[in-house]
Motif scaffolding. Structure first.
Motif, PDB file in Angstrom:
ATOM      1  N   TYR A 130       2.266 -19.563  21.957  1.00 25.84           N
ATOM      2  CA  TYR A 130       1.062 -19.237  22.737  1.00 25.84           C
ATOM      3  C   TYR A 130       0.048 -20.369  22.723  1.00 25.84           C
ATOM      4  CZ  TYR A 130      -1.503 -18.033  18.404  1.00 25.84           C
ATOM      5  OH  TYR A 130      -2.119 -18.074  17.185  1.00 25.84           O
ATOM      6  N   ASN A 131       0.222 -21.334  21.814  1.00 29.10           N
ATOM      7  CA  ASN A 131      -0.684 -22.481  21.756  1.00 29.10           C
ATOM      8  C   ASN A 131      -0.311 -23.584  22.737  1.00 29.10           C
ATOM      9  OD1 ASN A 131      -2.880 -22.151  20.004  1.00 29.10           O
ATOM     10  ND2 ASN A 131      -1.581 -22.329  18.213  1.00 29.10           N
ATOM     11  N   TRP A 166      -0.868  -7.257  18.570  1.00 36.27           N
ATOM     12  CA  TRP A 166      -1.809  -8.359  18.344  1.00 36.27           C
ATOM     13  C   TRP A 166      -3.172  -7.746  18.042  1.00 36.27           C
ATOM     14  CZ3 TRP A 166      -0.679 -13.677  18.655  1.00 36.27           C
ATOM     15  CH2 TRP A 166       0.672 -13.954  18.934  1.00 36.27           C
ATOM     16  N   GLU A 186      -2.691 -15.911  24.285  1.00 39.18           N
ATOM     17  CA  GLU A 186      -2.496 -15.301  22.977  1.00 39.18           C
ATOM     18  C   GLU A 186      -2.457 -13.784  23.151  1.00 39.18           C
ATOM     19  OE1 GLU A 186      -4.294 -15.399  18.426  1.00 39.18           O
ATOM     20  OE2 GLU A 186      -5.570 -16.001  20.108  1.00 39.18           O
TER      21      GLU A 186
END
Length: 550
Positions: free
Chosen positions: A227-228, A407, A165
């Protein structure tokens, strides 16, 4: 490959320093050329929508390298003859094919600009395949500074996992690496040494073995953040449990190291209570057809959709995260936090990563609601929030600039974000309405995207009051409102400092034990009091800093 030349204006705006897009709790990250390429949906990214990723990777654990190919199926949203996908520049592209022909491409940092031999017309379905290899980024401090964690279990077996992430899935497989660019479904095919097991998201479709290797095919039937998408490799065994909802039995198949099977069998059932709590307040779990599982990993853990990773040591009191998060002996702090992200982040996703308080601030706040509900005590929730308050630093805004791949995973996004929600609840002062706001926001945006404005639009819809001044102060400014006050024998005086000009938030005081609501401004106001009155600013309900003028 050649570099794409930026215009002079863009170049002067961008820093040459390459760093992670997270920044820190004390300063915003530099806008590098790569972050601009990743954060902005330019015409070569907005011209198509991915519908399906087919990921195929062979893992060489000895050399910490990967060799694979990814087929991307997409729909053209306009006529196009080129498009951008993303892959970390340290990974080598072998070839890109379309209709059995190799395509020409150029690379600019992590961006890959692909030319097609003829124009693809609007609304056409097309697919292309990227073959690649290399040594992917290793994790410096997972999951906050992510990449691959290459380790060994207590018996010396390889134990590997990825977390990305912020860094983005492009550090290990090619994709359209923007937070909104979810495929509608994903197939993951992982090949590993035959003595190990590869665990992915969703459900296991089949396992095949050949020449000392085993291949595991996993499938996700739902939209999923890139990103998961994850892989975990180890000497895993399955731990099966069931979750019953509306007379329907759902299988939960967790994966842990072989020597932790009994421990996990006794410890992981608490996840069912957590799912029931989140469904009660925030709507249905969205991924039943992909299942729910916890997967033991060699780092703390992360919210990988339908495959929540866990590394807190199977201990509520003595786990890694347990030392810094009060759980009152009733729940594992890692399991509740990462499972809650199945709602905050995985189901309702920030439309730009600078709004990621929707993932993290709401998630931490939901944990306070869990304790309030668990103990039927508002005070328990307040105590939980107070235990986190001293981590807030108020140095940068929670929300920064969009389109910069920022982020906002700094501490204030978590702790201050939770306190801002608690404060807004106090301002609205109507718990029935407040919980409807949260529920409707989550249900109406399930499997979708939202930003800060979307949340406050819902607040305005339900309350018929515009609270954007509140958002501007608490999300777009780093400044904590300061209530300056003093009292005389006959009057109590108060005013705001450190606030925006349009800040009109009401605030509750305790005047000799009786609540009194006031609306401070930047000039002193007052109300009459009796001599020696005791007055408290209710800063356990509002994120403000009371300062007595001497």
């Amino acid at each position: 490959m050649k570099k794409i030349i930026f215009s002079f204006i863009i170049c002067t705006l961008l820093s040459c320093q390459e760093n992670r897009p997270h920044g820190s709790q004390y300063d915003l990250p530099s806008l590098t050329e790569n972050n601009y390429l990743m954060g902005y949906l330019n015409e070569n990214r907005s011209s198509y929508k991915v519908s399906f990723y087919d990921i195929n990777i062979d893992f060489d654990l000895e050399n910490k390298s990967i060799d694979g190919f990814v087929t991307i199926k997409a729909k053209s949203l306009s006529d196009l003859d080129k498009l951008q996908v993303d892959l970390a520049e340290n990974l080598n592209i072998l070839k890109i094919t379309y209709k059995n022909e190799e395509l020409v491409y150029a690379r600019d940092y992590d961006a890959v600009l692909i030319d097609f031999p003829s124009k693809i017309l609007k609304d056409k379905i097309f697919e292309f395949t990227i073959f690649y290899e290399g040594i992917p980024q290793s994790a410096d401090n997972p999951p906050w500074a992510g990449g691959f964690t290459w380790s060994n279990d207590k018996n010396g077996n390889d134990w590997v996992a990825v977390s990305c992430e912020g860094e983005g899935a492009r550090i290990w497989w090619p994709n359209k690496d923007h937070i909104t660019a979810e495929g509608d479904s994903v197939r993951m095919v992982y090949t590993v040494p035959s003595n190990l097991v590869a665990v992915g998201n969703g459900k296991l479709r089949k396992v095949s073995s050949n020449d000392g290797k085993s291949t595991y095919e996993w499938f996700v039937n739902n939209p999923i953040n890139n990103y998961n998408i994850s892989v975990q490799i180890g000497n895993y065994v399955a731990v099966q449990d069931t979750f019953i909802k509306n007379d329907q039995i759902h299988i939960m198949e967790h994966y842990v190291l072989d020597y932790n099977k009994e421990l996990a069998s006794n410890y992981f059932p608490q996840s069912k209570e957590i799912i029931r709590f989140y469904e009660k307040f925030f709507g249905d779990y969205q991924w039943y057809n992909d299942g729910y599982k916890l997967v033991e990993v060699p780092y703390l853990g992360m919210e990988h959709q339908s495959a929540v990773t866990y590394g807190n040591g199977f201990s509520i009191y003595n786990g890694v995260r347990s030392e810094s998060w009060p759980m009152y002996g009733v729940i594992d702090p890692l399991i509740i936090h990462e499972t809650g992200h199945e709602w905050f982040g995985n189901s309702v996703t920030a439309s730009d990563p600078t709004h990621i308080w929707i993932h993290e601030g709401l998630q931490v706040y939901s944990e306070a609601i869990y304790f309030e509900d668990k103990f039927n005590s508002y005070e328990f929730g307040v105590h939980y929030l107070n235990s986190l308050k001293n981590r807030i630093v108020n140095k940068i805004p929670i929300v920064g600039n969009e389109n910069e791949n920022h982020w906002a995973l700094h501490g204030d996004t978590y702790m201050k974000g939770a306190w801002v929600m608690h404060t807004l609840r106090s301002v609205i002062n109507d718990d029935e309405m407040w919980f409807k706001i949260l529920n409707e926001f989550m249900v109406e945006n399930a499997k979708g995207f939202a930003n800060t404005k979307d949340f406050f639009n819902k607040v305005e819809e339900k309350t018929e009051t515009d609270y954007w001044y509140f958002a501007e102060q608490y999300f777009y400014s780093p400044n904590q409102p300061e209530l300056e006050y003093y009292q005389t024998d006959s009057n109590f005086y108060f005013r705001w400092n450190n606030v925006n000009e349009n800040f009109i938030m009401p605030l509750d005081l305790l005047v000799n034990g009786t609540e009194k609501r006031v609306v401070p401004v930047k000039n002193y106001q007052s109300f009459p009091i009796s001599k020696h009155s005791q007055i408290e600013v209710m800063d356990w309900k509002f994120y403000v800093n009371p300062v007595e003028k001497k």
